[in-house]
Design an enzyme around this catalytic site. Structure first.
Site, mmCIF file in Angstrom:
data_model
loop_
_atom_site.group_PDB
_atom_site.id
_atom_site.type_symbol
_atom_site.label_atom_id
_atom_site.label_comp_id
_atom_site.label_asym_id
_atom_site.label_seq_id
_atom_site.Cartn_x
_atom_site.Cartn_y
_atom_site.Cartn_z
ATOM 1 N N LYS A 1 35.482 50.549 -119.772
ATOM 2 C CA LYS A 1 35.026 49.343 -118.781
ATOM 3 C C LYS A 1 34.337 48.326 -119.693
ATOM 4 O O LYS A 1 34.667 46.993 -119.408
ATOM 5 C CB LYS A 1 34.311 49.828 -117.652
ATOM 6 C CG LYS A 1 35.238 50.705 -116.738
ATOM 7 C CD LYS A 1 34.348 50.500 -115.326
ATOM 8 C CE LYS A 1 35.391 51.287 -114.241
ATOM 9 N NZ LYS A 1 34.908 51.716 -113.088
ATOM 10 N N LYS B 1 46.627 57.385 -116.584
ATOM 11 C CA LYS B 1 46.069 57.660 -115.271
ATOM 12 C C LYS B 1 46.566 56.601 -114.229
ATOM 13 O O LYS B 1 46.202 55.073 -114.775
ATOM 14 C CB LYS B 1 44.709 58.101 -115.116
ATOM 15 C CG LYS B 1 43.612 57.072 -114.683
ATOM 16 C CD LYS B 1 42.469 57.738 -114.047
ATOM 17 C CE LYS B 1 41.631 56.400 -113.932
ATOM 18 N NZ LYS B 1 40.432 56.779 -113.089
ATOM 19 N N LYS C 1 43.327 52.067 -109.770
ATOM 20 C CA LYS C 1 43.186 51.038 -108.809
ATOM 21 C C LYS C 1 43.380 49.654 -109.540
ATOM 22 O O LYS C 1 43.696 48.640 -108.891
ATOM 23 C CB LYS C 1 41.649 50.921 -108.282
ATOM 24 C CG LYS C 1 41.383 51.975 -107.156
ATOM 25 C CD LYS C 1 40.225 51.717 -106.541
ATOM 26 C CE LYS C 1 39.584 52.910 -106.623
ATOM 27 N NZ LYS C 1 37.860 52.732 -106.470
HETATM 28 P P1 ATP Z 1 38.962 51.947 -111.045
HETATM 29 O O1 ATP Z 1 40.297 51.904 -111.807
HETATM 30 O O2 ATP Z 1 38.412 50.745 -110.511
HETATM 31 O O3 ATP Z 1 37.967 52.462 -112.139
HETATM 32 P P2 ATP Z 1 39.508 54.477 -109.853
HETATM 33 O O4 ATP Z 1 40.978 54.534 -109.547
HETATM 34 O O5 ATP Z 1 39.585 55.318 -111.172
HETATM 35 O O6 ATP Z 1 38.882 53.324 -110.120
HETATM 36 P P3 ATP Z 1 37.385 55.698 -108.816
HETATM 37 O O7 ATP Z 1 36.616 55.158 -107.125
HETATM 38 O O8 ATP Z 1 36.685 55.558 -109.824
HETATM 39 O O9 ATP Z 1 38.729 55.027 -108.684
HETATM 40 O O10 ATP Z 1 37.715 57.263 -108.076
HETATM 41 C C1 ATP Z 1 37.830 57.689 -106.865
HETATM 42 C C2 ATP Z 1 37.867 59.322 -107.068
HETATM 43 O O11 ATP Z 1 39.591 59.356 -107.482
HETATM 44 C C3 ATP Z 1 37.421 59.944 -108.113
HETATM 45 O O12 ATP Z 1 37.236 61.361 -107.691
HETATM 46 C C4 ATP Z 1 38.581 60.048 -109.253
HETATM 47 O O13 ATP Z 1 38.331 61.312 -109.945
HETATM 48 C C5 ATP Z 1 39.855 60.070 -108.415
HETATM 49 N N1 ATP Z 1 40.884 59.640 -109.195
HETATM 50 C C6 ATP Z 1 41.040 58.382 -109.562
HETATM 51 N N2 ATP Z 1 42.241 58.003 -110.060
HETATM 52 C C7 ATP Z 1 42.943 59.345 -110.056
HETATM 53 C C8 ATP Z 1 44.143 59.764 -110.509
HETATM 54 N N3 ATP Z 1 44.945 58.951 -111.032
HETATM 55 N N4 ATP Z 1 44.499 60.964 -110.334
HETATM 56 C C9 ATP Z 1 43.704 61.803 -109.698
HETATM 57 N N5 ATP Z 1 42.545 61.676 -109.206
HETATM 58 C C10 ATP Z 1 42.060 60.126 -109.414
#
Ligand code: ATP
Ligand code: LTN
Length: 333
Positions: free
Chosen positions: A115, A197, A200
């Site tokens: 980040k 991965k 978002k």
């Molecule tokens: P950002 O991309 O904004 O950092 P993020 O998509 O990683 O956000 P978070 O709010 O950090 O989302 O994560 C929310 C939950 O979703 C956490 O438990 C995280 O482990 C899970 N998660 C996020 N991305 C994945 C993915 N690609 N596959 C499985 N679980 C995920």
């Protein structure tokens, strides 16, 4: 008889729209676990501001995420659903735990490194302190387990280290939590870049399927998913990351085992697989989307859920914070 259920804690940040990765890796599992545990599910708005947010959007996304939790089948009568900023103990415990955490440990965190590389204009203290606030979240509720996606492994690990460190210096105060990952779907990958991965905040919007995407958008994104140059439909994440990712999504949404899923696509082509996954995901998202929209039109109800959540969460959190203040020597009246 005394309540013997274990405590489960998790949270999601109200940043951007959620992807099917967030759904599969986190929220969809919460629903399955809610009967067996005493559950606390938070909306982590204090974590969200570690990256600059638009205030109106943050406010709106907070309710939208709450409505999504409920639309995904999390029962606000069974679980404590609440907003992190409604419980001041999170910030208070975070401060204390900061004094049990080393700067070097935080600098080594993968998410912090990622980040800060992405937000070079705003590498703030909160971004670095993110894991300590997360540890405070978990430890305040004496959580036994924390269901998250694999990307959060390092954060749960540091929460365990901090808990043990504190317990060793004083006396047992915090439950040492365990992370809980699902066998399938703990890491859903980007459709355009299947070795990364799904996130978002992905750069290429075609790589992530958002829970808010319309049916035709969902189907189109899966149709364009990157696969590989042979044509065998087989689960093998090492050599076939794209195909394996599609099979994982299909297996989770259809609730079929991977073996069953592979059998279903035996002799079929990648085009068939992509279309089947797209249609299945669109079918499964439609009722969630309409229930979320219905809930969002009833703000009074959502506020009631948050009020009840804040009350119960504050009660549990202040019990732990009180113990901590006593042990570290804060004079009490
Ligand atoms: P950002 O991309 O904004 O950092 P993020 O998509 O990683 O956000 P978070 O709010 O950090 O989302 O994560 C929310 C939950 O979703 C956490 O438990 C995280 O482990 C899970 N998660 C996020 N991305 C994945 C993915 N690609 N596959 C499985 N679980 C995920
Ligand atoms: N950092 C988490 C969200 C989060 C969380 C938590 C998850 C904040 N506090 C406590 C589990 C337990 C993320 O998913 N990005």
């Amino acid at each position: 008889m005394e309540n013997v259920k274990k405590v489960l804690y998790s949270a999601v940040q109200p940043t951007n729209n959620l992807t099917i990765g967030n759904y599969i890796g986190a929220i969809s599992n919460w629903k399955k676990l809610q009967d067996d545990y005493d559950c606390f599910f938070a909306i982590a708005n204090m974590h969200a501001i570690t990256v600059r947010q638009n205030p109106a959007e943050l406010r709106q996304r907070t309710l939208s995420l709450l409505a999504l939790y409920i639309a995904c089948g999390i029962d606000p009568e069974k679980c404590v659903l609440y907003l992190q900023s409604h419980v001041s103990a999170h910030a208070e415990l975070c401060w204390v735990l900061n004094t049990f955490t080393y700067v070097g440990e935080m600098e080594r965190m993968t998410q912090f490194k990622d980040k800060s590389a992405r937000h070079t204009e705003n590498i703030n203290m909160g971004l670095m302190d993110y894991p300590v606030l997360m540890a405070a979240d978990i430890l305040l509720y004496q959580a036994d387990c924390v269901p998250v996606g694999l990307d959060q492994r390092q954060h749960v690990e540091i929460a365990r280290d901090i808990a043990q460190r504190f317990n060793n210096i004083y006396s047992p105060t915090f439950k040492v939590p365990e992370a809980l990952y699902m066998k399938t779907g703990a890491k859903i990958n980007d459709l355009q870049n299947p070795e990364k991965k799904m996130s978002k905040s992905a750069e290429n919007p075609n790589g992530a399927v958002f829970l808010s995407d319309d049916r035709d958008v969902v189907i189109r994104k899966f149709k364009r998913a990157v696969t590989d140059s042979d044509s065998l439909i087989k689960y093998d994440p090492e050599t076939k990351p794209g195909v394996s990712n599609l099979l994982t999504v299909y297996s989770v949404f259809s609730q079929k085992s991977m073996a069953e899923t592979e059998r279903e696509f035996e002799g079929k082509g990648y085009g068939d697989l992509k279309l089947a996954v797209g249609e299945l995901v669109a079918d499964k998202l439609a009722p969630i989307q309409s229930e979320q929209a219905r809930l969002l039109s009833d703000k009074t109800y959502l506020d009631e859920v948050l009020k009840r959540g804040a009350l119960l969460a504050n009660k549990a959190a202040s019990r732990t914070l009180g113990k901590v203040y006593k042990k570290i020597g804060f004079y009490q009246l």
